[in-house]
Every structure is written in C-alpha cells, then in structure tokens.
Design an enzyme around this catalytic site. Structure first.
Site, PDB file in Angstrom:
ATOM      1  N   SER A  30       5.095  14.319   1.889  1.00  0.00           N
ATOM      2  CA  SER A  30       4.161  13.658   2.812  1.00  0.00           C
ATOM      3  C   SER A  30       3.797  14.444   4.056  1.00  0.00           C
ATOM      4  CB  SER A  30       4.710  12.300   3.229  1.00  0.00           C
ATOM      5  OG  SER A  30       4.574  11.408   2.169  1.00  0.00           O
ATOM      6  N   LYS A  54       3.661  10.321  14.039  1.00  0.00           N
ATOM      7  CA  LYS A  54       3.309   9.424  12.923  1.00  0.00           C
ATOM      8  C   LYS A  54       3.784   8.008  13.251  1.00  0.00           C
ATOM      9  CE  LYS A  54       3.899   9.259   7.844  1.00  0.00           C
ATOM     10  NZ  LYS A  54       4.538   9.943   6.697  1.00  0.00           N
ATOM     11  N   SER A 112       1.617  11.132   2.874  1.00  0.00           N
ATOM     12  CA  SER A 112       1.256   9.969   3.665  1.00  0.00           C
ATOM     13  C   SER A 112       1.012  10.286   5.141  1.00  0.00           C
ATOM     14  CB  SER A 112       2.355   8.907   3.573  1.00  0.00           C
ATOM     15  OG  SER A 112       3.558   9.406   4.136  1.00  0.00           O
TER      16      SER A 112
END
Lengths: 91, 482
Positions: free
Chosen positions: B176, B77, B152
C-alpha cells in the site's frame, strides 16, 4: 468450479460476524470466487512445512504496570453522561 | 521559490535564510487549494499549519533550539492518529472520530519540528489497491486524472506527487505504500517489520503491516526514516536500530553488488509488456552501475496473493470487530434493537470491500475451513520466508517491477476483486517475509508512471536506500503535468 460454500454458509458467517447484508447474492458470487482462488493453496508444496510459533520470554514483555491515560479518552465515548455510557438495549 | 525541491534543499534554504518555513508552508497550502479540489489527496487539513510554521521561523530568528526538520510540510495517511484531529480511515464508521493521542511516528516527526499539513485519503481501512474504496470519494492520479493513484495510500502518494507536501507517511500491508508510489511516480519504502512503531496506526492486519515514508526523492525517504525508525516502548514488536543514519553514504553505489531478478515477478502472465520492457532497462542500468545480475526463483510467489488475502482477512475480521458503534461510530437511534442486530445494522456503514473482507475473515479461521485456508497460508508464509533467506545468501538485493500493470482507469477493476488483488502480486512478498522493499520511479510510458521495486534482507535499509539512490541517478523524469 467447486461449490463447497453454500449461500447459507455465507449468511451464517455474516450473522456470526454481526453484519447485515442486503443483497447476499452479490456477496455470495464474489466471496465464492475468492474462496475458489484460495483453493490454489492446495497446489503448493508445503506438506512438510512447520508453522513457526513465536515465543517471547517474560523478560522481554513490558512491565505489568497501570499507566493512567489522558482524560480526553473519555470524550470519545458516545452517549456519555456523568459516569455512564448508554448502550443499546440488550436482550 | 519552487515547491519541487527535496527535503534537504528545503532545510538548507531555511537554515541559510533564503526561504522561511512560513512562506513555504503558505505556498504549499496555496498548491493544495489550487489542485486538491480535483485530486482529492486530503481528507482534512491542519488549520494550525501556517501558525506552526510562523512559530518555527520565530524560534530560528531568536536563536532557539530547533528540530532537524525545520518546518518541513509532511502529510499523514488518515489511518494514523494525530491527537485532537479526525482519524477517519476513510470510513463512515469513524467519520467523527477524534484521536485522543498521537501515533509514535507523529510524535517523532513533530518533535523534530515537521509541520503536519493534513491527513490523506485511502481505501477504507487501507483495504484496496486504487483508493477507489474511500467512503469520501477517490483520489485521482495527477499524471492522468482518469486513472487511479494506486492504493491504499493513494492520497499520500498524490500529495507528494502534486507537491502538496514534501514527504508523506503511508501504511503498507500488501504494497500500500509501494503500489501508489509506483502509480504516481514517487519513492515509497516499506521498512523491515518492526523497524517503525505501529503505535497509533489503526490496525488492519497487524502481523504484516508497516508505516512507511514517501517522497519525491530517495534521500527524502531516508531522512524521514532517520526520524521515525527505532524502538518504541508502546510497540513490543519494534526493533532497536541504534540510531542508524540512512543518509550517510547514500551515494555508495552498487559496484560489485549481486542483484537477483525474481523470476516469478519479472515475466509471465499478467505482466504488462511496457512494464516488462522498462524493468529490463532498469536491469541494464544496474549492470552499467557495476552490479552483477543473476536470476533467482522463489516458487512460493505464485501463492502469495492467496496467502496474503487469507491472512489479512482473518486479521481484519478480528481487528474490525471493535467497530460496534458503541465506543466509536455515528448516531444511530438506541431504541428498538436487540444488541446483536444493533451492531449488524450499524456495520451497514462499512463499504462493500470492508464487508467482503469481514465475511472472508469469518470463513478462513472457522472450524470447517481453518485447515483448508489458514493453516496452508501460514505454511506458505513460512516456506517463502526460508526461500527469501536463501536468496539473500546469494544476492544483496532482489528486484522486480513494483506493480505488473500500468495505472488503470477508475471503475476498470472495481467489479472484479480478483483482478484487483493481483495488482499486489509483486509487493506482498516483502510483507509476508518482513523484509524491506522500496519502489523508485523509473519511467513514464504514454504519460503513465512505471516503478521498480528493490528488496533487501532484514534491517538492510541502509544498503537498500543506496541501491535505490543509484538507480534514481540514472533517471531523468518529467515534471508532473498539473
């Protein structure tokens, strides 16, 4: 709907947080709505609850020792010339 | 050669010579070039990936010592730092930021010869539940490209679901990792707070966030956890897990285990009928596997979303104050501003959600409001923690649907932050209490994935993974329709 927060409050906080907001109305409506939602915490049965304080003994902390960092860290600075960083004018 | 293999199948293949790291990585890159134009899972790719895979093959051929991951392609990420690469947090504010060091999780994976394939998309600074708030455009759900992939860590989930890598690392502040895992039909784990080092993760709300692994199979997530968990001298909050092997005994099952259904998460307002029905089918699968089911109540759950947003906005307001455009940021003329107005102008590059949370983060800890919001939120957090500890005295696991709704369409909730925030209602409890939780793909309803969430007590990841593996064994899910 409670109206505890005024538009001036939002403007003031935005200023304190150093954020320029073009359309304060847009943020006002949404922030107000979310703060009203936060008011639901008033209904929680938590009166007798204590807030735990985290304690760390000195022995658990890492040694207070200077560890030099990779020289490339300095590459990240913008407007870096020689030994100086150029920052905006202060007044 | 199929890309739809598990990490252990890949590793076995490379070990016994039926495939090479180079051909697998090359095929992965092909997959990315074929599909990522529309899915947009990645913000940047590792240009050296193929060369690194080649070197790994060379090492194997010449009999040199090789790390346990044998060139496994992993995505990271883009709020986790990789030395020499861009770490943007999907924000214009960090568009050109090159990290000068590796996050501990990255060091640990690459030291085992994982190949980092690229950096994945997210909601700006990890603030969101749909990856719609990325400054570089949203990621799309590979199951239905009109729908959001969750957030997210949406890019991370998409990269795994679309077979653009085998496993991924995301970060989980309020769900997330688990939320996009559920929306994209992959496995996502939020470990115990402190089990995985946060050194090199760009802070949003550091008191509750954790880096977590994602994969298509529970065993892949266990394998990645084996390599990233444990004490780190760079992160004082980390816990020593004494080199636990999360794969060992993964098929132990749940015979005789007690599973609690969290009443407040498994019925009531906002829960989609189809998600509810799938959840009860999962419950009956657990019963068939020999678990004992009982209903338990955590009445503080009702206040968790408000608590979560109070605490995270307060921490975000503080963590994001470092973005003054002087140390990091973009080009903005230095002349003609007074200092404060320069920073305020520079911060105009934050997206609307980050701005909103910074304003809220200014309110909640402020003198007039701290007693009303922040102190109450801290009390709810404390009481919830006690309630969950009591529940774990009775039960081995607690289960719920991961997200109360099915993946929704783009734009559907973007104008209503509250509706969006409520997507977190089942996941935030694990973050507020620090316990581990995992989301497992369970069903596909009308082409849209539904995930089931299991919680375990602090540091009980091994048992948690066993329960997840047992549930995984009851499912037979279709391939992603690419």
């Amino acid at each position: 709907m409670s109206r505890l927060v005024t538009k001036e409050d939002i403007e003031h906080v935005a200023k304190l947080m150093k954020i320029d907001v073009d359309n304060i109305d847009e943020y006002y409506e949404r922030v107000q709505k979310i703060l009203n939602y936060f008011d639901s915490l008033d209904k929680a049965d938590i009166e007798s609850e204590e807030i735990p304080v985290q304690e760390t003994t000195i022995g658990e902390l890492r040694e207070d020792k200077y560890i030099p960092f990779d020289a490339r860290l300095i590459d990240q600075l913008k407007n870096y010339k020689g030994a100086f960083v150029r920052a905006p004018k202060m007044n | 050669m199929s890309l739809a293999i598990s990490a252990s199948e890949y590793i076995d293949g490379v070990k016994n010579g039926t495939l090479t790291a180079e051909e697998f990585v090359a095929k992965t890159l092909d997959q990315i070039s074929k599909y990522d134009g529309s899915l947009h899972a990645f913000l940047s790719l590792n240009e050296k990936a193929l060369e690194q895979a080649r070197q790994i093959d060379k090492k194997i051929k010449s009999g040199q010592k090789i790390g346990a991951l044998y060139g496994l392609p992993v995505s990271i990420k883009d709020n986790i730092c990789i030395k020499g690469g861009r770490t943007t947090c999907a924000s214009k504010m960090l568009e050109n930021y090159i990290a000068p060091y590796d996050a501990t999780v990255v060091t640990r994976l690459t030291s085992q010869d994982a190949v980092i394939i690229g950096k994945t998309n997210l909601d700006e600074f990890a603030m969101g539940v749909a990856t719609e708030f990325s400054a570089f455009g949203p990621s799309k759900n590979p199951w239905n490209q009109d729908c959001v992939p969750g957030g997210s860590s949406g890019g991370a989930a998409v990269s795994v679901a679309a077979m653009e890598c085998v496993a991924a690392l995301g970060s989980d502040t309020g769900g997330s990792v688990r939320n996009p895992a559920s929306f994209c039909s992959v496995v996502g784990l939020k470990p115990t707070y402190g089990l995985v080092s946060r050194y090199g993760l760009v802070s949003y709300a550091n008191s509750i966030e954790q880096i977590g692994p994602m994969g298509r199979k529970v065993e892949d997530v266990a394998l990645i956890l084996n390599h990233i968990a444990g004490k780190d001298p760079h992160d004082n909050t980390t816990i020593d897990n004494k080199n636990e092997d999360y794969l060992k005994g993964i098929d132990s099952g749940v015979q005789g285990k007690k599973i609690g259904i969290i009443k407040e998460m498994s019925k009531g307002q906002g829960l989609d009928k189809n998600v509810e029905a799938a959840f009860w089918r999962a419950v009956s699968q657990f019963e068939k596997l020999g678990a004992k089911i009982e209903e338990i109540s955590l009445d503080m759950v009702e206040y968790t979303v408000a608590t979560y947003y109070v605490l995270t906005t307060a921490e975000a307001g503080s963590n994001l104050s470092r973005y003054d455009n002087i140390r990091y940021g973009y080009d903005l003329d230095l002349e003609g501003y007074e200092f404060k107005s320069y920073i305020a102008k520079a911060r105009k590059n934050f997206g609307p959600e980050v701005t909103r949370r910074m304003i809220l983060g200014g309110f909640v800890p402020s003198a007039g409001f701290a007693g009303k919001y922040l102190l109450k939120a801290l009390k709810v957090k404390s009481k919830l923690k006690k309630q969950i500890q009591t529940a774990f005295q009775k039960c081995d696991f607690l289960i719920s649907p991961t997200v109360p709704v099915l993946p929704f369409k783009f734009g559907e909730k973007i104008d209503d932050p509250l509706a969006m925030y409520l997507a977190d209602i089942n996941t935030v409890t694990a973050n507020l209490t620090g316990v581990p939780a995992i989301s497992i793909p369970f069903e596909i309803h009308n082409g849209l994935p539904i995930g089931i969430q299991i919680h375990a007590n602090m540091l009980q990841e091994k048992q948690l993974i066993q329960a997840a593996y047992a549930l995984q064994g009851t499912t037979r899910l279709p391939e992603v329709p690419l």
